[in-house]
Design a protein around this motif. Structure first.
Motif, PDB file in Angstrom:
ATOM      1  N   PRO A 248      21.622   7.871 104.544  1.00  0.00           N
ATOM      2  CA  PRO A 248      21.625   9.410 104.388  1.00  0.00           C
ATOM      3  C   PRO A 248      20.396  10.135 104.332  1.00  0.00           C
ATOM      4  O   PRO A 248      19.076   9.378 104.307  1.00  0.00           O
TER       5      PRO A 248
ATOM      6  N   SER B   1      26.236   8.066 107.255  1.00  0.00           N
ATOM      7  CA  SER B   1      26.813   7.138 106.484  1.00  0.00           C
ATOM      8  C   SER B   1      27.990   6.419 107.353  1.00  0.00           C
ATOM      9  O   SER B   1      28.110   5.267 107.042  1.00  0.00           O
TER      10      SER B   1
ATOM     11  N   PHE C 228      18.558   7.153  97.802  1.00  0.00           N
ATOM     12  CA  PHE C 228      19.895   6.328  97.693  1.00  0.00           C
ATOM     13  C   PHE C 228      19.465   5.019  97.677  1.00  0.00           C
ATOM     14  O   PHE C 228      20.316   4.201  97.839  1.00  0.00           O
TER      15      PHE C 228
ATOM     16  N   CYS D 240      28.123   6.955 100.026  1.00  0.00           N
ATOM     17  CA  CYS D 240      26.936   7.898 100.632  1.00  0.00           C
ATOM     18  C   CYS D 240      27.749   9.159 101.245  1.00  0.00           C
ATOM     19  O   CYS D 240      27.494  10.445 101.365  1.00  0.00           O
TER      20      CYS D 240
END
Length: 456
Positions: free
Chosen positions: A305, A299, A76, A96
């Motif tokens: 994450p 998140s 991410f 997320c």
């Protein structure tokens, strides 16, 4: 009666053993878990807190049968940076959050359809190759930490013989503890290696360790002050109330389909380490749901994450201690250390060469689990089909083959999406197995078939 050589998930070691075993898992995941918030601008303390909470939730949802630790996900980083720059960190975290919802949707589908189709898609030759990739694809990170001066610019790392020296001492201590220690100390090789490596680095290269930072950091941060200073929940809620932010956040949601492949790979690694079918019990749907809930919670609070961690799987394989109490203990320590400033500051001072020395062993052990699977399933590499599939999976995965959609302009949903090397290798392995003839050779031979062949 044959004495088993492992501690099972339901077993509870004595308290004086749980503490060092849990700290060992904490130290193993720490370097990578704090690196993600440092790269994305998120809060390190929140990352520690949410990794601990996420791990406890994961253990609860998987009925305590999956002893995995959940740390910050590297997949991410790019999307968070991109969306944060253009729409703010609250919008990025909302994206997320949506990725976590994707996990829950897929978990529901898997619960409804079962895992039979996955067994057909992922024969042993593909699974074993993916496991090797999961271990060796991050070997460059471990070696980089072991070779480079920890004070040099990460963008332009500088080779350091001193770093090699510290990494070698750490590695040697870990190997000696693994091979020669007996009794309880034999299951603490990672902790032993890190203590020896840290002490050696403190003597030989004290400039690497910022002791002043530890001294300046307060011992305890009150929960009320901590929440006000660290959580960004309000920004996430503001983004949720904005239609423009909702649309921008959707860019991150497809990343879930990339990390799903990584999740399945990690579940297969853990199943191979524990020698049991975790796809069925507790089930892939539970592990996906546990990971998804952890992503959602992280998140919402402003942490990166989460994902199951290869470093901790290496610890499981090395120690054969699968106790969920030990993993839960590591999670509780992570939560506690998020509020104890000096401990968090101390952990941040662990030199990268020390982490490099330890992770060389841990990542290599994961790869060795894949090779073990080749042997146990008697995969016949005289068949060109097996050779081709494993060759392509290994080279694309270890070599870093990936697809980067940052230049895509015709679709908002795949722009800024990167399909990383592990996901690409997994997709290629599944595709090749699906289209090439002679599927039966990919499953190898069962023990019964091998015994029958030997008897005849």
């Amino acid at each position: 009666m044959i004495k088993k050589d492992y501690v099972d998930v339901h077993e509870i070691p004595a308290l004086q053993k749980v503490v060092p075993l849990s700290l060992q898992h904490l130290f193993a995941m720490f370097g990578s878990t704090v690196l993600v918030p440092l790269l994305t601008g998120l809060d390190v303390s929140v990352a520690l807190l949410t990794s601990g909470i996420g791990t406890l939730l994961f253990l609860l949802i998987t009925k305590g049968k999956l002893p995995n630790y959940l740390g910050s996900s590297f997949a991410f980083i790019g999307p968070i940076l991109t969306v944060s720059h253009s729409h703010g960190v609250g919008t990025a975290m909302l994206g997320c959050f949506m990725a976590g919802l994707v996990y829950l949707i897929v978990a529901a589908i898997v619960k409804w359809t079962g895992v039979h189709w996955l067994n057909r898609l992922l024969p042993p030759v593909v699974i074993a190759s993916i496991i090797v990739v999961i271990g060796l694809s991050v070997s460059g990170v471990a070696v980089g930490w072991a070779l480079n001066d920890p004070l040099s610019d990460p963008a332009k790392p500088a080779y350091s013989l001193g770093a090699v020296e510290v990494a070698f001492v750490t590695l040697a201590a870990t190997v000696v503890a693994t091979i020669f220690f007996r009794g309880f100390l034999s299951v603490l090789p990672v902790l032993t290696g890190m203590i020896v490596g840290y002490a050696y680095a403190a003597v030989r290269h004290p400039e690497w360790i910022d002791f002043a930072k530890i001294k300046e950091t307060p011992w305890f941060i009150s929960p009320g002050m901590w929440v006000n200073e660290h959580f960004i929940t309000g920004q996430v809620l503001d983004a949720f109330a904005s239609p423009g932010a909702l649309l921008a956040a959707l860019v991150i949601a497809p990343v879930a389909f990339v990390t799903l492949a990584e999740h399945i790979g990690h579940l297969l690694v853990t199943a191979n380490i524990m020698n049991r079918d975790l796809m069925r019990d507790p089930g892939l749907h539970r592990s996906l749901a546990g990971d998804g809930v952890a992503v959602i919670v992280a998140s919402f609070l402003g942490g990166p994450p989460s994902t199951t961690y290869g470093e901790n799987m290496g610890v499981l394989a090395l120690t054969k201690v699968y106790s969920r109490v030990v993993i839960a203990g590591a999670a509780c320590f992570a939560i506690l250390f998020a509020f104890i400033g000096k401990i968090g500051a101390f952990l941040m001072t662990i030199p990268k060469p020390v982490l490099g020395g330890v992770t060389i062993v841990l990542f290599g052990i994961i790869a060795a689990q894949g090779m073990r699977m080749y042997v146990e399933h008697n995969i016949d590499f005289s068949h060109k089909r097996n050779m081709v599939i494993s060759a392509i999976v290994l080279v694309t995965g270890i070599g870093g083959f990936k697809m980067d959609f940052h230049e895509v302009t015709f679709s908002t949903f795949i722009a800024n999406l990167t399909i990383d090397n592990i996901a690409m290798a997994t997709f290629l392995g599944i595709f090749l197995h699906a289209v090439l003839p002679g599927k039966e050779v990919a499953f190898g031979k069962t023990k019964e078939e091998q015994l029958h062949k030997q008897a005849s």
